[in-house]
Enzyme design. Structure first.
Site, mmCIF file in Angstrom:
data_model
loop_
_atom_site.group_PDB
_atom_site.id
_atom_site.type_symbol
_atom_site.label_atom_id
_atom_site.label_comp_id
_atom_site.label_asym_id
_atom_site.label_seq_id
_atom_site.Cartn_x
_atom_site.Cartn_y
_atom_site.Cartn_z
ATOM 1 N N ARG A 123 1.715 -6.288 -9.564
ATOM 2 C CA ARG A 123 2.135 -5.701 -8.279
ATOM 3 C C ARG A 123 2.425 -6.756 -7.221
ATOM 4 O O ARG A 123 2.975 -6.436 -6.174
ATOM 5 C CB ARG A 123 1.080 -4.715 -7.777
ATOM 6 C CG ARG A 123 -0.271 -5.340 -7.437
ATOM 7 C CD ARG A 123 -1.241 -4.295 -6.902
ATOM 8 N NE ARG A 123 -2.541 -4.878 -6.563
ATOM 9 C CZ ARG A 123 -3.455 -4.252 -5.842
ATOM 10 N NH1 ARG A 123 -3.241 -3.053 -5.379
ATOM 11 N NH2 ARG A 123 -4.615 -4.834 -5.587
ATOM 12 N N HIS A 157 -0.364 3.539 -10.355
ATOM 13 C CA HIS A 157 -1.320 3.884 -9.283
ATOM 14 C C HIS A 157 -0.609 4.689 -8.182
ATOM 15 O O HIS A 157 -0.555 4.287 -7.013
ATOM 16 C CB HIS A 157 -1.863 2.561 -8.729
ATOM 17 C CG HIS A 157 -3.085 2.644 -7.889
ATOM 18 N ND1 HIS A 157 -3.173 3.395 -6.742
ATOM 19 C CD2 HIS A 157 -4.279 2.036 -8.026
ATOM 20 C CE1 HIS A 157 -4.361 3.238 -6.204
ATOM 21 N NE2 HIS A 157 -5.066 2.411 -6.965
ATOM 22 N N GLU A 198 -3.255 8.808 -10.747
ATOM 23 C CA GLU A 198 -2.829 7.640 -11.512
ATOM 24 C C GLU A 198 -2.896 7.900 -13.012
ATOM 25 O O GLU A 198 -3.887 8.437 -13.511
ATOM 26 C CB GLU A 198 -3.746 6.459 -11.171
ATOM 27 C CG GLU A 198 -3.918 6.264 -9.668
ATOM 28 C CD GLU A 198 -5.012 5.270 -9.312
ATOM 29 O OE1 GLU A 198 -5.235 4.324 -10.088
ATOM 30 O OE2 GLU A 198 -5.641 5.433 -8.256
ATOM 31 N N ASP A 208 -13.095 8.819 -5.829
ATOM 32 C CA ASP A 208 -12.618 7.735 -6.699
ATOM 33 C C ASP A 208 -13.160 8.037 -8.094
ATOM 34 O O ASP A 208 -14.330 7.791 -8.372
ATOM 35 C CB ASP A 208 -13.147 6.387 -6.172
ATOM 36 C CG ASP A 208 -12.444 5.200 -6.816
ATOM 37 O OD1 ASP A 208 -11.704 5.399 -7.798
ATOM 38 O OD2 ASP A 208 -12.646 4.062 -6.337
ATOM 39 N N ARG A 226 0.840 -1.209 0.000
ATOM 40 C CA ARG A 226 0.000 0.000 0.000
ATOM 41 C C ARG A 226 0.868 1.250 0.000
ATOM 42 O O ARG A 226 1.343 1.702 1.037
ATOM 43 C CB ARG A 226 -0.891 -0.015 1.245
ATOM 44 C CG ARG A 226 -1.708 1.241 1.448
ATOM 45 C CD ARG A 226 -2.973 1.285 0.666
ATOM 46 N NE ARG A 226 -3.866 0.184 0.982
ATOM 47 C CZ ARG A 226 -4.841 -0.223 0.179
ATOM 48 N NH1 ARG A 226 -5.040 0.384 -0.973
ATOM 49 N NH2 ARG A 226 -5.601 -1.239 0.519
HETATM 50 O O1 TA6 Z 1 -7.498 3.377 -8.422
HETATM 51 C C1 TA6 Z 1 -8.546 3.506 -7.544
HETATM 52 C C2 TA6 Z 1 -8.939 2.127 -7.039
HETATM 53 O O2 TA6 Z 1 -9.302 1.310 -8.105
HETATM 54 C C3 TA6 Z 1 -10.046 2.306 -5.993
HETATM 55 O O3 TA6 Z 1 -11.305 1.886 -6.451
HETATM 56 C C4 TA6 Z 1 -9.534 1.552 -4.794
HETATM 57 O O4 TA6 Z 1 -10.020 0.292 -4.743
HETATM 58 C C5 TA6 Z 1 -8.037 1.628 -5.002
HETATM 59 O O5 TA6 Z 1 -7.826 1.520 -6.382
HETATM 60 C C6 TA6 Z 1 -7.130 0.729 -4.192
HETATM 61 O O6 TA6 Z 1 -7.199 -0.601 -4.549
HETATM 62 P P1 TA6 Z 1 -6.397 -1.681 -3.706
HETATM 63 O O7 TA6 Z 1 -6.704 -3.014 -4.343
HETATM 64 O O8 TA6 Z 1 -4.940 -1.358 -3.812
HETATM 65 O O9 TA6 Z 1 -6.900 -1.585 -2.297
#
Ligand code: TA6
Length: 276
Positions: free
Chosen positions: A73, A143, A249, A191, A46
């Protein structure tokens, strides 16, 4: 990796994921890495710059659904070395199909990530080649978790007037579009997918500003902040983590890329400190 100027960045082999970037002579870390981020070598980390490939979120491309945000990832990438180009340093990482990727996705591919550190600037390039005999579609997102002191005092400029899909308000209406009025300010869970072309963005907060650019091959911009309530449900985020991050992103998700045999594709996102 560090430059004689004092600029520094750190990347993990898992996901070829940049975790930290501290440009010299400007105030502090520019990427957010959660203190609760996993470090087991497989669970998504994260923070930093995760690569979502070959699927974005849960948007299935045809065929079977892949893990959320794909598998890039979660995999260990191969380090391919660091080279110097003028005052820059470039670190490269590689990932190719293997039994594990074929169990999830039938494509044959070779991917490379290049992390270029320059004075006051960081660029992350992704390229992928179809090494098989069939065409396949993919989506990609860099991201990026940008670090901010307090997201409620930050603003993102450059998306004014752009159409977007609001994944919070319009989750059940994927065709719904709203228009960005003024600079983007985070007021709770955010989002959004902004389509319609690569733009140069400016993230401003008291005392510092960053420019964010992306290649024309990445025509979508996703902006994500979980807000306090969703953040409290994320096991790998501290309660106040949402306050110190904003994901900006660079992506191609609205129209996935289709790559034929032997074809190659590339895209990049870069960040530059604005002096003063
Ligand atoms: O990029 C935004 C997103 O798709 C959100 O909807 C949220 O879920 C985020 O990514 C994080 O995703 P993750 O799987 O890393 O918790």
């Amino acid at each position: 990796m560090a430059l004689p100027t004092g600029d520094r960045c750190v990347a993990a082999l898992q996901g070829a994921q940049v975790l930290s970037w501290t440009p010299a002579g400007s105030p502090g870390e520019r990427l957010y890495l959660s203190p609760g981020a996993a470090s087991d070598g497989a669970t998504a980390i994260r923070g930093g710059v995760p690569l979502c490939f070959p699927q974005f979120n849960q948007r299935v491309l045809g065929g079977r659904p892949l893990p959320k945000h794909g598998f890039a990832r979660n995999r260990r990438w191969t380090p391919l070395g660091v080279v110097a180009e003028g005052e820059d340093r470039i670190a490269e990482f590689g990932l190719a199909n293997d039994e594990e990727t074929h169990a999830l996705w039938p494509a044959s591919f070779e991917a490379r990530v290049a992390v270029r550190l320059s004075p006051g600037r960081l660029a992350i390039g992704f390229r992928v080649r179809n090494t098989g005999w069939a065409c396949w579609p993919f989506a990609l997102a860099l991201h990026t978790y940008l670090r901010v002191d307090d997201v409620t005092r930050a603003s993102l400029h450059g998306l004014e007037g752009a159409a977007y899909w609001d994944a919070v308000a319009d989750l059940d209406r994927p065709q719904a579009r709203r228009f960005q009025s003024g600079a983007l300010a985070v007021e709770g869970e955010t989002d959004r997918v902004y389509a319609g072309g690569a733009r140069v963005l400016r993230l401003s907060e008291p005392g510092r500003t960053l420019t964010v650019s992306q290649s024309t091959t990445l025509p979508d911009t996703v902006v994500w902040n979980p807000g306090a309530a969703l953040c409290a449900r994320l096991a790998d985020m501290p309660a106040d983590g949402w306050r110190h991050m904003l994901c900006v992103e660079a992506a191609c998700i609205e129209e996935p890329v289709v790559l034929g045999p032997g074809q190659e594709w590339q895209g990049w996102q870069s960040f530059e400190v604005v002096a003063g």
